[in-house]
Design a protein around this motif. Structure first.
Motif, PDB file in Angstrom:
ATOM      1  N   LYS A 186       0.824  -1.213   0.000  1.00 44.81           N
ATOM      2  CA  LYS A 186       0.000   0.000   0.000  1.00 44.81           C
ATOM      3  C   LYS A 186       0.855   1.260   0.000  1.00 44.81           C
ATOM      4  CE  LYS A 186      -4.166  -1.879   2.158  1.00 44.81           C
ATOM      5  NZ  LYS A 186      -4.988  -1.936   3.376  1.00 44.81           N
ATOM      6  N   THR A 187       2.003   1.211   0.633  1.00 41.67           N
ATOM      7  CA  THR A 187       2.864   2.383   0.779  1.00 41.67           C
ATOM      8  C   THR A 187       3.772   2.613  -0.416  1.00 41.67           C
ATOM      9  OG1 THR A 187       2.853   2.066   3.166  1.00 41.67           O
ATOM     10  CG2 THR A 187       4.582   3.464   2.290  1.00 41.67           C
ATOM     11  N   LEU A 188       4.218   1.552  -1.046  1.00 46.31           N
ATOM     12  CA  LEU A 188       5.207   1.683  -2.120  1.00 46.31           C
ATOM     13  C   LEU A 188       4.594   2.050  -3.457  1.00 46.31           C
ATOM     14  CD1 LEU A 188       7.579  -1.276  -1.210  1.00 46.31           C
ATOM     15  CD2 LEU A 188       7.938   1.165  -0.829  1.00 46.31           C
ATOM     16  N   GLY A 218       9.715  -5.851  -5.975  1.00 43.17           N
ATOM     17  CA  GLY A 218       9.652  -6.595  -7.229  1.00 43.17           C
ATOM     18  C   GLY A 218       8.241  -6.679  -7.769  1.00 43.17           C
ATOM     19  N   LEU A 219       7.286  -6.930  -6.893  1.00 42.25           N
ATOM     20  CA  LEU A 219       5.883  -7.004  -7.296  1.00 42.25           C
ATOM     21  C   LEU A 219       5.397  -5.663  -7.838  1.00 42.25           C
ATOM     22  CD1 LEU A 219       3.120  -8.482  -7.395  1.00 42.25           C
ATOM     23  CD2 LEU A 219       2.763  -7.695  -5.035  1.00 42.25           C
ATOM     24  N   VAL A 220       5.703  -4.581  -7.137  1.00 41.28           N
ATOM     25  CA  VAL A 220       5.279  -3.247  -7.573  1.00 41.28           C
ATOM     26  C   VAL A 220       5.904  -2.920  -8.930  1.00 41.28           C
ATOM     27  CG1 VAL A 220       5.447  -0.777  -7.041  1.00 41.28           C
ATOM     28  CG2 VAL A 220       4.777  -2.396  -5.250  1.00 41.28           C
ATOM     29  N   ASN A 221       7.169  -3.256  -9.102  1.00 40.10           N
ATOM     30  CA  ASN A 221       7.822  -3.007 -10.396  1.00 40.10           C
ATOM     31  C   ASN A 221       7.176  -3.824 -11.507  1.00 40.10           C
ATOM     32  OD1 ASN A 221       9.634  -1.070  -9.485  1.00 40.10           O
ATOM     33  ND2 ASN A 221      11.175  -2.585  -8.942  1.00 40.10           N
ATOM     34  N   ASP A 222       6.808  -5.077 -11.206  1.00 40.76           N
ATOM     35  CA  ASP A 222       6.091  -5.904 -12.190  1.00 40.76           C
ATOM     36  C   ASP A 222       4.781  -5.234 -12.584  1.00 40.76           C
ATOM     37  OD1 ASP A 222       8.100  -7.795 -12.058  1.00 40.76           O
ATOM     38  OD2 ASP A 222       6.924  -9.238 -10.873  1.00 40.76           O
ATOM     39  N   LEU A 223       4.045  -4.743 -11.577  1.00 43.47           N
ATOM     40  CA  LEU A 223       2.754  -4.113 -11.855  1.00 43.47           C
ATOM     41  C   LEU A 223       2.942  -2.847 -12.686  1.00 43.47           C
ATOM     42  CD1 LEU A 223       1.014  -4.530  -8.382  1.00 43.47           C
ATOM     43  CD2 LEU A 223       0.542  -5.812 -10.479  1.00 43.47           C
ATOM     44  N   ARG A 224       3.968  -2.076 -12.367  1.00 42.65           N
ATOM     45  CA  ARG A 224       4.223  -0.840 -13.116  1.00 42.65           C
ATOM     46  C   ARG A 224       4.638  -1.120 -14.550  1.00 42.65           C
ATOM     47  NH1 ARG A 224       7.271   2.372  -8.307  1.00 42.65           N
ATOM     48  NH2 ARG A 224       5.398   3.080  -7.261  1.00 42.65           N
ATOM     49  N   SER A 225       5.281  -2.251 -14.773  1.00 46.76           N
ATOM     50  CA  SER A 225       5.721  -2.584 -16.137  1.00 46.76           C
ATOM     51  C   SER A 225       4.609  -3.277 -16.927  1.00 46.76           C
ATOM     52  CB  SER A 225       6.971  -3.473 -16.093  1.00 46.76           C
ATOM     53  OG  SER A 225       6.651  -4.745 -15.584  1.00 46.76           O
ATOM     54  N   GLY A 226       3.451  -3.423 -16.298  1.00 47.42           N
ATOM     55  CA  GLY A 226       2.295  -3.981 -17.001  1.00 47.42           C
ATOM     56  C   GLY A 226       2.178  -5.482 -16.950  1.00 47.42           C
ATOM     57  N   GLU A 227       2.972  -6.137 -16.091  1.00 49.62           N
ATOM     58  CA  GLU A 227       2.863  -7.588 -15.989  1.00 49.62           C
ATOM     59  C   GLU A 227       1.456  -7.979 -15.550  1.00 49.62           C
ATOM     60  OE1 GLU A 227       4.359 -10.919 -12.968  1.00 49.62           O
ATOM     61  OE2 GLU A 227       5.986 -10.010 -14.116  1.00 49.62           O
ATOM     62  N   GLU A 228       0.886  -8.915 -16.227  1.00 49.18           N
ATOM     63  CA  GLU A 228      -0.461  -9.379 -15.899  1.00 49.18           C
ATOM     64  C   GLU A 228      -0.422 -10.504 -14.876  1.00 49.18           C
ATOM     65  OE1 GLU A 228      -3.639  -8.394 -16.856  1.00 49.18           O
ATOM     66  OE2 GLU A 228      -2.590  -6.645 -17.620  1.00 49.18           O
ATOM     67  N   PHE A 229      -1.438 -10.556 -14.096  1.00 53.36           N
ATOM     68  CA  PHE A 229      -1.661 -11.692 -13.212  1.00 53.36           C
ATOM     69  C   PHE A 229      -3.146 -11.863 -13.070  1.00 53.36           C
ATOM     70  CE2 PHE A 229      -2.867  -9.058  -9.664  1.00 53.36           C
ATOM     71  CZ  PHE A 229      -2.014  -7.995  -9.676  1.00 53.36           C
ATOM     72  N   ASP A 269      -0.671   0.568  -8.101  1.00 54.57           N
ATOM     73  CA  ASP A 269      -1.674   1.294  -8.876  1.00 54.57           C
ATOM     74  C   ASP A 269      -2.991   1.347  -8.092  1.00 54.57           C
ATOM     75  OD1 ASP A 269      -3.965   1.342 -10.899  1.00 54.57           O
ATOM     76  OD2 ASP A 269      -2.221   1.811 -12.141  1.00 54.57           O
ATOM     77  N   PRO A 270      -3.702   2.479  -8.127  1.00 53.56           N
ATOM     78  CA  PRO A 270      -4.975   2.579  -7.401  1.00 53.56           C
ATOM     79  C   PRO A 270      -6.017   1.557  -7.867  1.00 53.56           C
ATOM     80  CG  PRO A 270      -4.330   4.721  -8.317  1.00 53.56           C
ATOM     81  CD  PRO A 270      -3.327   3.722  -8.778  1.00 53.56           C
ATOM     82  N   SER A 271      -5.810   1.000  -9.061  1.00 54.24           N
ATOM     83  CA  SER A 271      -6.763  -0.001  -9.537  1.00 54.24           C
ATOM     84  C   SER A 271      -6.489  -1.381  -8.942  1.00 54.24           C
ATOM     85  CB  SER A 271      -6.731  -0.091 -11.067  1.00 54.24           C
ATOM     86  OG  SER A 271      -5.488  -0.614 -11.493  1.00 54.24           O
ATOM     87  N   VAL A 272      -5.449  -1.478  -8.090  1.00 55.71           N
ATOM     88  CA  VAL A 272      -5.109  -2.740  -7.445  1.00 55.71           C
ATOM     89  C   VAL A 272      -5.501  -2.658  -5.975  1.00 55.71           C
ATOM     90  CG1 VAL A 272      -3.267  -4.366  -6.871  1.00 55.71           C
ATOM     91  CG2 VAL A 272      -3.187  -3.107  -9.036  1.00 55.71           C
ATOM     92  N   GLU A 273      -6.342  -3.584  -5.537  1.00 56.34           N
ATOM     93  CA  GLU A 273      -6.744  -3.657  -4.128  1.00 56.34           C
ATOM     94  C   GLU A 273      -5.804  -4.605  -3.406  1.00 56.34           C
ATOM     95  OE1 GLU A 273     -10.488  -5.141  -1.362  1.00 56.34           O
ATOM     96  OE2 GLU A 273     -10.791  -4.886  -3.502  1.00 56.34           O
TER      97      GLU A 273
END
Length: 146
Positions: A26-28, A135-146, A31-35
């Motif tokens: 939540k702190t790092l 690492g997770l936040v960077n993945d999300l920022r680079s558009g990695e899907e899950f 994206d706001p679209s991620v809960e």
């Protein structure tokens, strides 16, 4: 517009590791679209030492609540991350729509010894979790899907 993504951090007691992961995520700046959620197989309350070591790193998790995982939480998750071997082995069945990852973090609450040794174990777990979450936040920022 795509459906909201939900990340569930899961541990045995939702008192230390999953709470720290939730706080960092939540702190790092996910994206706001991620809960971001965390839960335990059996909620055991927020560990004061987890609060302390997170505050040392500038993250306040004192208002987070320890919760027991529900079928609804699992069913709605896009990504389930277990942070201990017990939760990984005993997690409710992961739905086909969710990705599952395992971060094997040693339980700092199980460390015995001096206050300094216990505090060091919590700091080690915190730092390892922070690295994983970065690492997770960077993945999300680079558009990695899950």
């Amino acid at each position: 517009m795509s459906e909201k993504k939900r990340v569930l951090f899961l541990c045995t007691g939702n008192s230390c590791r999953s709470q720290m992961a939730e706080g960092f995520a939540k702190t790092l700046g996910t994206d706001p679209s991620v809960e971001i959620m965390s839960a335990g197989l059996d909620a055991q309350g927020l560990n004061p030492m987890a609060i302390k070591v997170m505050q040392e790193d500038g993250v306040d998790i004192s208002s987070q609540e320890s919760t027991t995982v529900t079928e609804e939480m699992v069913a709605s998750a896009s990504l389930i991350i277990t942070l201990c071997d017990h939760a990984d082995a005993n997690c409710p069945a992961t739905p086909a729509t969710a990705e599952r990852r395992h971060w094997p973090i040693a339980d700092p609450a199980q460390v015995s010894g001096s206050d300094a040794e216990v505090l060091a174990a919590f700091r080690d777990a915190r730092d390892e979790i922070k690295d994983y979450v970065f690492g997770l936040v960077n993945d999300l920022r680079s558009g990695e899907e899950f």
